[in-house]
Scaffold this active site. Sequence first.
Site, short mmCIF file in Angstrom:
data_model
loop_
_atom_site.label_atom_id
_atom_site.label_comp_id
_atom_site.label_asym_id
_atom_site.label_seq_id
_atom_site.Cartn_x
_atom_site.Cartn_y
_atom_site.Cartn_z
N ASP A 63 68.22 55.38 -9.74
CA ASP A 63 69.11 54.64 -9.43
C ASP A 63 68.37 52.95 -9.55
O ASP A 63 67.02 52.97 -9.86
CB ASP A 63 68.59 53.28 -7.88
CG ASP A 63 69.70 53.34 -7.21
OD1 ASP A 63 69.79 51.84 -7.56
OD2 ASP A 63 70.43 53.93 -6.19
N SER A 113 75.32 49.53 -5.83
CA SER A 113 75.14 51.48 -5.52
C SER A 113 75.78 52.14 -4.51
O SER A 113 76.14 53.43 -5.62
CB SER A 113 73.23 51.68 -4.71
OG SER A 113 72.33 51.38 -5.75
N HIS A 178 70.97 55.69 2.98
CA HIS A 178 71.22 54.43 1.85
C HIS A 178 72.41 55.33 1.05
O HIS A 178 72.97 55.99 1.15
CB HIS A 178 69.50 54.20 0.96
CG HIS A 178 69.87 53.31 1.11
ND1 HIS A 178 70.10 52.42 0.20
CD2 HIS A 178 68.96 51.69 1.40
CE1 HIS A 178 69.52 51.31 -0.41
NE2 HIS A 178 69.63 51.04 0.64
N GLU A 303 68.12 61.67 -5.81
CA GLU A 303 67.49 60.06 -7.06
C GLU A 303 65.93 59.07 -6.36
O GLU A 303 65.73 59.85 -5.38
CB GLU A 303 68.65 59.46 -5.58
CG GLU A 303 68.38 57.63 -5.73
CD GLU A 303 68.43 56.94 -4.45
OE1 GLU A 303 69.38 56.19 -4.54
OE2 GLU A 303 69.04 57.33 -3.07
N ASP A 351 72.42 54.71 -11.92
CA ASP A 351 73.61 54.78 -10.96
C ASP A 351 74.44 52.78 -12.13
O ASP A 351 75.10 53.09 -12.05
CB ASP A 351 74.26 54.71 -10.16
CG ASP A 351 72.52 53.86 -9.15
OD1 ASP A 351 71.93 53.01 -10.41
OD2 ASP A 351 72.81 53.36 -8.24
N HIS A 352 73.63 52.22 -12.37
CA HIS A 352 73.69 51.07 -12.82
C HIS A 352 71.77 50.13 -13.60
O HIS A 352 70.78 50.62 -13.15
CB HIS A 352 73.92 50.00 -11.75
CG HIS A 352 73.39 50.10 -10.87
ND1 HIS A 352 72.02 49.48 -10.28
CD2 HIS A 352 73.19 50.31 -9.21
CE1 HIS A 352 72.03 49.82 -9.58
NE2 HIS A 352 72.55 50.20 -8.53
N HIS A 487 71.64 43.89 -9.00
CA HIS A 487 72.03 44.31 -10.56
C HIS A 487 72.52 43.66 -11.52
O HIS A 487 73.43 42.02 -11.76
CB HIS A 487 73.06 45.72 -9.96
CG HIS A 487 72.51 45.99 -8.91
ND1 HIS A 487 73.80 46.84 -8.34
CD2 HIS A 487 71.03 46.15 -8.22
CE1 HIS A 487 72.57 47.23 -6.87
NE2 HIS A 487 71.72 47.29 -7.39
#
Length: 524
Positions: A63, A113, A178, A303, A351-352, A487
Amino acid sequence: MFKRLLSAILFLTVVTLIVTGCRAQNHVSLLMQHDKTVRTEHLVQSVKSDVQSPKYIFMFIGDGMSAVQVNSAQIYMGTNKHNNLRLGTLNFQDFEAVGYQTTHDATSFAPDSASTATALSSGFKTWSGTIGLRPVGNVSGNKAENVDTKNVPKTIAERLKEEKGMKIGIVSTVTINHATPAAYYAHVPSRNSYYDIALQMADSEFDYFGGGTIKQPTGSNKDQKDVYEILKEKGYKIVKTKKDILALNNNSGKVYAVTPVIQDDGAMPYAIDHKEGDLTLADFVKKGIDVLDNDKGFFMMVESGKIDWVGHANDAKTNIVEVLAFADAIQAAIDFAKAHPDETLIIVTGDHETGGMTIGQATTGYDVALEILKHQKMSYVAFDEKLNSIIEKNPDLTFEEIMPVITQAFGLKDEYIDGEGKDSYMTLELSDSEVERLKKAFDATMAEEQSNDEEFYRLYGDYNPLTVTLTHILNNKAGIGWTSYSHTGVPVPVYATGVGAELFNGAYDNTEIYYKLVAVTGLK
């Protein structure tokens, strides 16, 4: 008369152009959709005829991890000597397939996310903050009216369990309800509906959950039935000690293995703060393999959630150590794949990106010195705890009194240091301006009320002013910069090895990872 006629003609012309433009835009949109459908159908057909479906699938998500987080770990592990620069190697960089995915969602090119994990798990774009539900309309929102609650798509994990009988595992260093782990089993308008997500976790029938605790297990008002009790009623065995976790095997039934050591907000400790004997992310992956072992195979999503958390806090050393711990967890899958080389697929991606981390920043020009980071001994969270404890015992704490604690934790010194020929800005010696920055941040930390103006946020975000200033100064000396406490929208690398790995080469949208998994597993 002529003017009115001319005006009418002009009006009709404009209307015609608008209608034609709208039709053309819709036509282009339909062509793009058709093109994606054709690509997906072609992908499914080619894979079905040429490739055996993997029996074991590992989906690793860092993540907040993009190429720069990976490269920073390489540099940190490597050699930084002129004419002898060498990168360290992370195990997943040896994978035979490498691609990259774009990460925007239905709301923004700097996504969150919930939406990006939904794209990976379910193959469609949704609003930032929404998990597993399609967006409705053109106004972003995390309420029921902004999503389609009647046509709820299945995630790749749900489909593999229902259609192929695979066992499913979900592992995370952060709370198990989460955004990212939830995107593989939950469908809610808002990622903040932690209790509802946890209830869906209990109903998922997934076989193994491991890592962080449940956030808000009795609801936001602490007045709901405890989800841990609901999980037990649903047949889950909940284990919370190292001994009991390590004793789990494929006869344990449905399991939720909860980290025995908790740090911030119900998560596992940062790897930099691990004490000898603490369970690691790698331990939870190894144990997941034991629990999920069966004749029909398994899918495990793992994750490393705190790469993201520490990216928000702009703490480079802790970020790097998290990436290295992530690689250790991936090694558990690599070792498993060696025993099942023709049956295993391993995918590693993010994811980013988080924080806008850069290698190279204004004050160090073309130089970097990541070796300076080796002097940092603890995460920003651990230093916050230490600082708060000191202030509680000494409310009249002075900057001079805290300086030795800073030196112990970060190596920074308010005195001359022989840098062996290096420029002073790349040593642990604090310049006059850096000392002034720290004093200003210390005063802000000690103040009875925090400012809420734009300049305060630019300097400190939502973090302890002294701590985040320390990481900024140390990071800058190392040649690392940050652009955000949030992000960013940069593409994210994808690494794959094993059965069907070649599908993950190239450049594509994050939603296509779902379709590639659908294709390689032979789902309808």
